[in-house]
Design a protein around this motif. Structure first.
Motif, PDB file in Angstrom:
ATOM      1  N   TRP A  12      11.852  -2.734  -8.951  1.00 36.82           N
ATOM      2  CA  TRP A  12      10.991  -3.725  -9.999  1.00 36.82           C
ATOM      3  C   TRP A  12       9.653  -3.073 -11.337  1.00 36.82           C
ATOM      4  CZ3 TRP A  12      15.038  -6.281 -12.446  1.00 36.82           C
ATOM      5  CH2 TRP A  12      15.999  -6.934 -11.299  1.00 36.82           C
ATOM      6  N   LEU A  13       9.127  -2.987  -9.985  1.00 35.10           N
ATOM      7  CA  LEU A  13       7.780  -2.376 -10.418  1.00 35.10           C
ATOM      8  C   LEU A  13       7.678  -2.020 -10.810  1.00 35.10           C
ATOM      9  CD1 LEU A  13       5.360  -3.927  -8.365  1.00 35.10           C
ATOM     10  CD2 LEU A  13       5.800  -5.062 -10.330  1.00 35.10           C
ATOM     11  N   GLU A  14       8.461  -0.349 -10.760  1.00 32.19           N
ATOM     12  CA  GLU A  14       8.719   0.622 -11.565  1.00 32.19           C
ATOM     13  C   GLU A  14       9.654   0.411 -12.761  1.00 32.19           C
ATOM     14  OE1 GLU A  14      10.353   2.771  -7.904  1.00 32.19           O
ATOM     15  OE2 GLU A  14       8.742   2.864  -6.989  1.00 32.19           O
ATOM     16  N   TRP A  15      10.428  -0.031 -13.042  1.00 37.90           N
ATOM     17  CA  TRP A  15      11.570  -0.990 -14.111  1.00 37.90           C
ATOM     18  C   TRP A  15      10.642  -1.240 -15.296  1.00 37.90           C
ATOM     19  CZ3 TRP A  15      12.659  -5.349 -15.646  1.00 37.90           C
ATOM     20  CH2 TRP A  15      13.785  -5.508 -17.045  1.00 37.90           C
ATOM     21  N   VAL A  48       0.138   3.480 -11.029  1.00 35.49           N
ATOM     22  CA  VAL A  48      -1.270   2.310 -10.722  1.00 35.49           C
ATOM     23  C   VAL A  48      -2.273   2.382  -9.116  1.00 35.49           C
ATOM     24  CG1 VAL A  48       0.733   1.855  -8.507  1.00 35.49           C
ATOM     25  CG2 VAL A  48      -0.781   0.069  -9.751  1.00 35.49           C
ATOM     26  N   ASP A  49      -2.987   1.978  -9.052  1.00 31.92           N
ATOM     27  CA  ASP A  49      -4.132   2.226  -8.225  1.00 31.92           C
ATOM     28  C   ASP A  49      -4.118   0.937  -8.131  1.00 31.92           C
ATOM     29  OD1 ASP A  49      -5.645   3.880  -5.678  1.00 31.92           O
ATOM     30  OD2 ASP A  49      -6.294   4.840  -7.029  1.00 31.92           O
ATOM     31  N   SER A  98      -4.579 -10.758  -2.346  1.00 30.96           N
ATOM     32  CA  SER A  98      -5.246 -10.682  -3.093  1.00 30.96           C
ATOM     33  C   SER A  98      -4.445  -9.374  -3.991  1.00 30.96           C
ATOM     34  CB  SER A  98      -5.894 -12.400  -4.263  1.00 30.96           C
ATOM     35  OG  SER A  98      -6.600 -11.475  -3.950  1.00 30.96           O
ATOM     36  N   VAL A  99      -4.013  -8.979  -3.736  1.00 27.32           N
ATOM     37  CA  VAL A  99      -3.893  -7.372  -4.311  1.00 27.32           C
ATOM     38  C   VAL A  99      -3.899  -6.932  -5.839  1.00 27.32           C
ATOM     39  CG1 VAL A  99      -3.206  -4.975  -3.377  1.00 27.32           C
ATOM     40  CG2 VAL A  99      -2.896  -7.179  -2.284  1.00 27.32           C
ATOM     41  N   CYS A 100      -4.878  -6.604  -6.142  1.00 27.21           N
ATOM     42  CA  CYS A 100      -5.464  -5.937  -7.354  1.00 27.21           C
ATOM     43  C   CYS A 100      -5.873  -4.408  -7.841  1.00 27.21           C
ATOM     44  CB  CYS A 100      -6.723  -6.716  -7.769  1.00 27.21           C
ATOM     45  SG  CYS A 100      -7.222  -8.240  -7.867  1.00 27.21           S
ATOM     46  N   LEU A 101      -4.034  -4.554  -8.187  1.00 24.95           N
ATOM     47  CA  LEU A 101      -4.463  -2.952  -8.554  1.00 24.95           C
ATOM     48  C   LEU A 101      -4.568  -2.663 -10.483  1.00 24.95           C
ATOM     49  CD1 LEU A 101      -1.007  -3.348  -7.342  1.00 24.95           C
ATOM     50  CD2 LEU A 101      -2.744  -1.812  -6.305  1.00 24.95           C
ATOM     51  N   GLU A 157       0.998  -0.903  -0.364  1.00 27.63           N
ATOM     52  CA  GLU A 157       0.171  -0.062  -0.598  1.00 27.63           C
ATOM     53  C   GLU A 157       0.886   1.437   0.443  1.00 27.63           C
ATOM     54  OE1 GLU A 157      -4.031   1.617   2.554  1.00 27.63           O
ATOM     55  OE2 GLU A 157      -1.803   1.106   4.298  1.00 27.63           O
ATOM     56  N   ALA A 158       2.084   1.211   0.735  1.00 27.32           N
ATOM     57  CA  ALA A 158       3.221   2.595   0.773  1.00 27.32           C
ATOM     58  C   ALA A 158       3.578   2.687  -0.877  1.00 27.32           C
ATOM     59  CB  ALA A 158       4.016   2.718   2.088  1.00 27.32           C
ATOM     60  N   TRP A 159       3.727   1.737  -1.402  1.00 28.71           N
ATOM     61  CA  TRP A 159       4.330   1.841  -2.368  1.00 28.71           C
ATOM     62  C   TRP A 159       3.649   2.228  -3.427  1.00 28.71           C
ATOM     63  CZ3 TRP A 159       2.890  -0.667  -6.927  1.00 28.71           C
ATOM     64  CH2 TRP A 159       3.975  -0.609  -8.414  1.00 28.71           C
ATOM     65  N   VAL A 160       2.051   1.529  -3.359  1.00 33.04           N
ATOM     66  CA  VAL A 160       1.139   2.040  -4.682  1.00 33.04           C
ATOM     67  C   VAL A 160       0.446   3.640  -4.053  1.00 33.04           C
ATOM     68  CG1 VAL A 160      -1.668   1.935  -5.028  1.00 33.04           C
ATOM     69  CG2 VAL A 160       0.034  -0.083  -4.236  1.00 33.04           C
TER      70      VAL A 160
END
Length: 386
Positions: A374-377, A293-294, A307-310, A284-287
């Motif tokens: 890694w998600l940002e890259w 992304v949200d 199961s966190v869906c973004l 959550e802190a990263w989102v």
């Protein structure tokens, strides 16, 4: 400015929503004492299955007067056994806010030939639960694995209900508090919250649910692999003592016992929920600090912690059609997996394009923190290719 490829990778880069990551420190060699080649109803084998039920009850805090059984077919088999064996005497309502809720509604309508009331919501939302009629049997997921939506609590379930509450809790058990007094049938599988192997489901039944099995004669033939009753038409009590409906994998059971013994060693269900909450908080802190992304669910109180869906909020991705967005997700996934950084972050095939990351108790919080760069890259790389 291009995003520099990170250096630090998650130590355990597994974020699939099922089968989920094994417990920390897991080694297959630890299962070497499994009763390979023994009959499934040999006393020693039945005793191990009974021990698995006992540990499951202890870790989850299941009430003493509730009955537990194993079913074939993972959580799906457990839900279907409840539907085929218990429905019929009362009208049926199905609460559907993700893929599997919709599946249960279809099964009740198309296979059991009942006419359920379906209380639906679009992906990322929860329906109005106040409209549920508790004179009906009510089938619902506690946590929507494919939509990232959960029910906030059990307050909406009537304490004086006439019908049964039949809850698919497969991605909630061991990770979110379950209100046992409000649940008559609760199902889950080994391969969700504790990272067990697939193939075996668990059904937890209240005295009211057992009474339904004793009294109900289904209007349809019940397949053997879903049959919870004996030749007398009543609930087969031996199933609560470690006997299984059909041949089950003893290796899978030993794997489950290993997971449960780990769960007890770290502090039981309360500790498992705390681990899950810490993982969710890290994601959550990263989102919150990431512009593109949200969360798919907009309401905070219904967001799944497992199961966190973004969803993507960047205009360049939003401008793509559905096929283009799915292609974008495939590219995103390939970039991460080619680096061995994050595996299985894609959403369910029927869900909107986006990300889905498992944050259950077998995941380490440090690994959740490590995936952010890694998600940002991967996003920066994939979006530059549009």
């Amino acid at each position: 400015m291009p995003v520099v490829k990170p250096v630090v990778k998650p130590a355990r880069p597994w974020f699939s929503s099922g089968p989920t990551a094994k417990r920390p420190g897991y080694k297959l060699a630890g299962l070497s004492e499994a009763l390979h080649g023994r009959g499934i109803r040999a006393p020693e084998t039945t005793a191990r299955f009974a021990y698995g039920l006992k540990l499951t009850r202890e870790v989850l805090g299941v009430p003493d007067d509730y009955v537990m059984v194993f079913t074939p077919g993972s959580d799906t088999g457990a839900v279907e056994a409840a539907l085929w064996g218990m429905l019929g005497p009362k009208p049926v309502t199905v609460v559907a806010f993700e893929n599997f809720g919709l599946t249960w509604a279809e099964d009740v309508r198309d296979h059991l030939k009942l006419d359920p009331v379906v209380v639906k919501a679009p992906w990322g939302d929860l329906p109005d639960l106040s409209v549920v009629d508790w004179s009906h049997d009510v089938v619902f997921p506690w946590n929507g694995t494919t939509s990232g939506v959960k029910v906030p609590d059990g307050d909406w379930i009537a304490a004086d209900r006439e019908g049964l509450s039949i809850c698919d809790a497969t991605s909630a058990a061991f990770a979110q508090p379950l209100d046992w007094a409000k649940l008559d049938v609760t199902t889950f599988s080994f391969q969700k919250a504790l990272g067990g192997e697939a193939g075996i489901g668990v059904m937890v039944m209240s005295p009211r649910a057992v009474a339904r099995l004793d009294e109900n004669v289904p209007a349809w033939p019940v397949p053997k692999v879903l049959r919870l009753t004996g030749k007398d038409g009543k609930f087969d009590r031996t199933l609560a003592e470690g006997v299984v409906i059909n041949t089950a994998s003893v290796l899978t059971m030993e794997d489950w016992i290993d997971a449960l013994e780990w769960a007890k060693s770290v502090g039981g269900c309360e500790a498992l929920i705390a681990r899950t909450d810490a993982n969710y908080a890290a994601l959550e802190a990263w989102v919150q600090k990431t512009a593109w992304v949200d969360f798919l669910p907009q309401r905070e109180d219904i967001r799944s912690t497992t199961s966190v869906c973004l969803k993507f909020t960047d205009d360049r991705v939003s401008a793509l059609d559905d096929k283009g967005q799915k292609t974008f997700v495939k590219r995103f996934k390939a970039l991460l997996e080619d680096e061995g950084a994050v595996y299985d972050m894609e959403p369910h095939r029927n869900a909107p394009p986006g990300l889905r990351l498992w944050c259950g108790c077998t995941v380490e919080t440090a690994d959740v923190v490590a995936i952010g760069p890694w998600l940002e890259w991967a996003f920066a790389t994939a979006v530059a290719e549009i």
